[in-house]
Enzyme design. Structure first.
Site, PDB file in Angstrom:
ATOM      1  N   SER A 102      -8.365  80.235  33.574  1.00 36.58           N
ATOM      2  CA  SER A 102      -9.017  79.507  32.489  1.00 36.58           C
ATOM      3  C   SER A 102      -8.425  79.793  31.115  1.00 36.58           C
ATOM      4  O   SER A 102      -8.567  78.989  30.210  1.00 36.58           O
ATOM      5  CB  SER A 102     -10.513  79.808  32.493  1.00 36.58           C
ATOM      6  OG  SER A 102     -10.749  81.192  32.495  1.00 36.58           O
TER       7      SER A 102
ATOM      8  N   LYS B 283     -17.676  71.265  34.338  1.00 40.36           N
ATOM      9  CA  LYS B 283     -16.476  70.974  33.548  1.00 40.36           C
ATOM     10  C   LYS B 283     -16.093  69.506  33.778  1.00 40.36           C
ATOM     11  O   LYS B 283     -16.741  68.627  33.230  1.00 40.36           O
ATOM     12  CB  LYS B 283     -15.389  71.991  33.887  1.00 40.36           C
ATOM     13  CG  LYS B 283     -15.785  73.344  33.309  1.00 40.36           C
ATOM     14  CD  LYS B 283     -14.928  74.507  33.676  1.00 40.36           C
ATOM     15  CE  LYS B 283     -15.453  75.740  32.958  1.00 40.36           C
ATOM     16  NZ  LYS B 283     -15.215  76.974  33.693  1.00 40.36           N
TER      17      LYS B 283
ATOM     18  N   HIS C 233     -11.717  75.216  37.101  1.00 36.03           N
ATOM     19  CA  HIS C 233     -10.869  74.353  36.262  1.00 36.03           C
ATOM     20  C   HIS C 233      -9.961  73.452  37.090  1.00 36.03           C
ATOM     21  O   HIS C 233      -9.194  72.666  36.535  1.00 36.03           O
ATOM     22  CB  HIS C 233     -10.026  75.191  35.295  1.00 36.03           C
ATOM     23  CG  HIS C 233     -10.788  75.645  34.096  1.00 36.03           C
ATOM     24  ND1 HIS C 233     -11.069  74.807  33.033  1.00 36.03           N
ATOM     25  CD2 HIS C 233     -11.358  76.831  33.791  1.00 36.03           C
ATOM     26  CE1 HIS C 233     -11.760  75.465  32.121  1.00 36.03           C
ATOM     27  NE2 HIS C 233     -11.956  76.697  32.556  1.00 36.03           N
TER      28      HIS C 233
HETATM   29  C1  LIG Z   1     -16.188  78.108  33.693  1.00 36.15           C
HETATM   30  C2  LIG Z   1     -15.804  78.943  34.862  1.00 36.15           C
HETATM   31  C3  LIG Z   1     -16.757  79.392  35.771  1.00 36.15           C
HETATM   32  C4  LIG Z   1     -18.223  79.176  35.537  1.00 36.15           C
HETATM   33  O1  LIG Z   1     -18.607  77.850  35.730  1.00 36.15           O
HETATM   34  P1  LIG Z   1     -19.962  77.331  35.058  1.00 36.15           P
HETATM   35  O2  LIG Z   1     -20.320  76.141  35.882  1.00 36.15           O
HETATM   36  O3  LIG Z   1     -19.648  77.006  33.641  1.00 36.15           O
HETATM   37  O4  LIG Z   1     -20.964  78.430  35.176  1.00 36.15           O
HETATM   38  C5  LIG Z   1     -16.331  80.090  36.884  1.00 36.15           C
HETATM   39  N1  LIG Z   1     -15.028  80.343  37.089  1.00 36.15           N
HETATM   40  C6  LIG Z   1     -14.072  79.939  36.233  1.00 36.15           C
HETATM   41  C7  LIG Z   1     -12.635  80.232  36.514  1.00 36.15           C
HETATM   42  C8  LIG Z   1     -14.430  79.231  35.079  1.00 36.15           C
HETATM   43  O5  LIG Z   1     -13.490  78.845  34.235  1.00 36.15           O
END
Ligand SMILES: *Cc1c(COP(=O)(O)O)cnc(C)c1O
Length: 404
Positions: free
Chosen positions: A187, A246, A215
């Site tokens: 990320s 996302k 992602h």
């Molecule tokens: C954003 C993210 C999460 C968490 O996801 P949410 O649905 O926002 O709780 C988990 N793993 C990675 C790699 C992320 O970037």
């Protein structure tokens, strides 16, 4: 005594905040006044938004909004209970079945967030006699899940498959189970995890293979099916986590795998057992989003075209967007490396004043000396918006001495 009077019990928090202020890394939350869109208003100022995870513009897609409204009218605003008590609505099951078909797996369970999906899964499928082999840059939710499991955590160097194997060999004779886990897309740097090689390694050593595709969901693979599809590794990854927060545009996380994996998580994953399920509107929104992934693949094509253009222009301007002392981005996540935390935050504030929203990210989220602006492209940015953002980035970076 007013509620605001200082009390000594929390003085250590005040001291920690003072330290952040002294480092120049203390921040105030930016407040979005309208929709999460390519051009929107934060704190009353119009900006080109380079900070959002709304990769495909689904957070405000008319069909998703319609779906949320219709589900609210039909089923109310809340589910009323945790899934295992009385809070499993038909629409929750429909979403799980839809995702399982999309990902070409037997079954799926939806959690309240990607964070709880990771933490709840890792902590429940392993115990203290087991071993977790984890990439050093894996997401915080994996790390927290690993700690909660009480398994022994063996960290391997970023994307270093050989190092992962060395660490597996350290525990070769141990009776505990082994789990190899990586982010599909990292990320902070936007590089892609070696899911194919790690899955082969896990297979060789009889280890469980798990991927966090937060992602990668909606971004990589056919119609955004994720990293397992990207690498053609169907059937080789035991646990696939994705997020609905996302590219999918709403909120939630999911785990895909075998029927028994999912049934086990229904019985043992603590966020599933002890926290209320999604409102029906969220489930309906996500169902509509998976339809859009199938029916409007041009969104994903536009996302990648914007990514290629924007990153090419940044490189041409002389920006460091990774690849030398940091990993090279391979996805719409675009780190613009500045170095010092204070400088990155100053850059971010100056960009905002000139109408570009790019979040500054510093230690401890990224290593010391690797602070950056993290820009994320979406399918909905127009070329004119990207050009204006590029012009602003270059001008402000020169003024601050970030570009020569
Ligand atoms: C954003 C993210 C999460 C968490 O996801 P949410 O649905 O926002 O709780 C988990 N793993 C990675 C790699 C992320 O970037």
């Amino acid at each position: 005594m007013s509620d605001a009077a200082p009390r000594p019990q929390l003085a250590h928090l005040t001291a920690a905040l003072d330290e952040l202020r002294a480092n120049g890394t203390h921040f105030k939350l930016r407040i979005l006044d309208d929709q999460q869109a390519p051009v929107c208003h934060y704190d009353g100022r119009q900006v080109i938004n380079l900070a959002s995870n709304n990769y495909l513009g689904l957070a405000n897609h008319p069909r998703l909004i319609e779906a949320a409204l219709a589900a609210t009218k039909a089923f109310g605003v809340g589910s009323g209970a945790v899934r295992t008590i009385a809070g499993t609505m038909r629409i929750h099951m429909e979403l799980e079945e839809k995702i399982a078909r999309f990902k070409n797996v037997e079954a799926c369970v939806v959690f309240q967030s990607g964070f709880t999906a990771n933490a709840g899964t890792v902590s429940s499928i392993l115990g203290k006699e087991d071993f977790i082999l984890s990439d050093e840059l894996n997401h915080a939710s994996i790390i927290d899940g690993a700690r909660l499991s009480r398994a022994k955590i063996l960290v391997f160097r970023h994307k270093d498959v050989e190092h992962c194997e060395e660490r597996l060999q350290e525990v070769e004779g141990e009776p505990g189970k082994k789990l190899v886990i990586t982010d599909g897309v990292f990320s902070m740097d936007g590089d892609i995890g070696p899911v194919d090689k790690l899955a082969a390694l896990a297979e060789k050593h009889g280890a469980i293979m798990m991927v966090d595709d937060a992602h990668a969901s909606g971004v990589l693979g056919r119609n955004g099916r994720g990293s397992v599809d990207h690498f053609g590794m169907h059937g080789k990854v035991d646990v696939q986590v994705g997020t609905l927060s996302k590219a999918i545009g709403a909120l939630g996380g999911y785990v895909c795998g075998s029927r028994d994996l999912i049934d086990y998580l229904y019985h043992r994953a603590r966020p599933f057992l002890f926290s209320t399920s999604h409102p029906p509107s969220v489930a309906a929104t996500c169902i509509a989003a998976f339809d859009i992934l199938e029916q409007e693949p041009e969104r994903i094509e536009r996302l990648w075209a914007n990514t290629r253009y924007f990153q090419g222009e940044l490189r041409r301007a002389g920006f460091n967007i990774g690849g030398v002392t940091t990993p090279a981005t391979e996805t719409p996540i675009t780190p613009i490396i500045v170095g010092e935390g204070r400088k990155a935050m100053e850059f971010s504030r100056a960009l905002f004043d000139e109408g570009v929203m790019g979040t500054g990210i510093a230690f401890p989220t990224v290593p010391e000396g690797k602070a950056r602006i993290r820009a994320i492209l979406t399918s909905e940015h127009t070329k004119a918006q990207l050009d204006q953002a590029l012009e602003t980035l270059e001008r402000v970076a020169k003024r601050l001495g970030i570009l020569g």
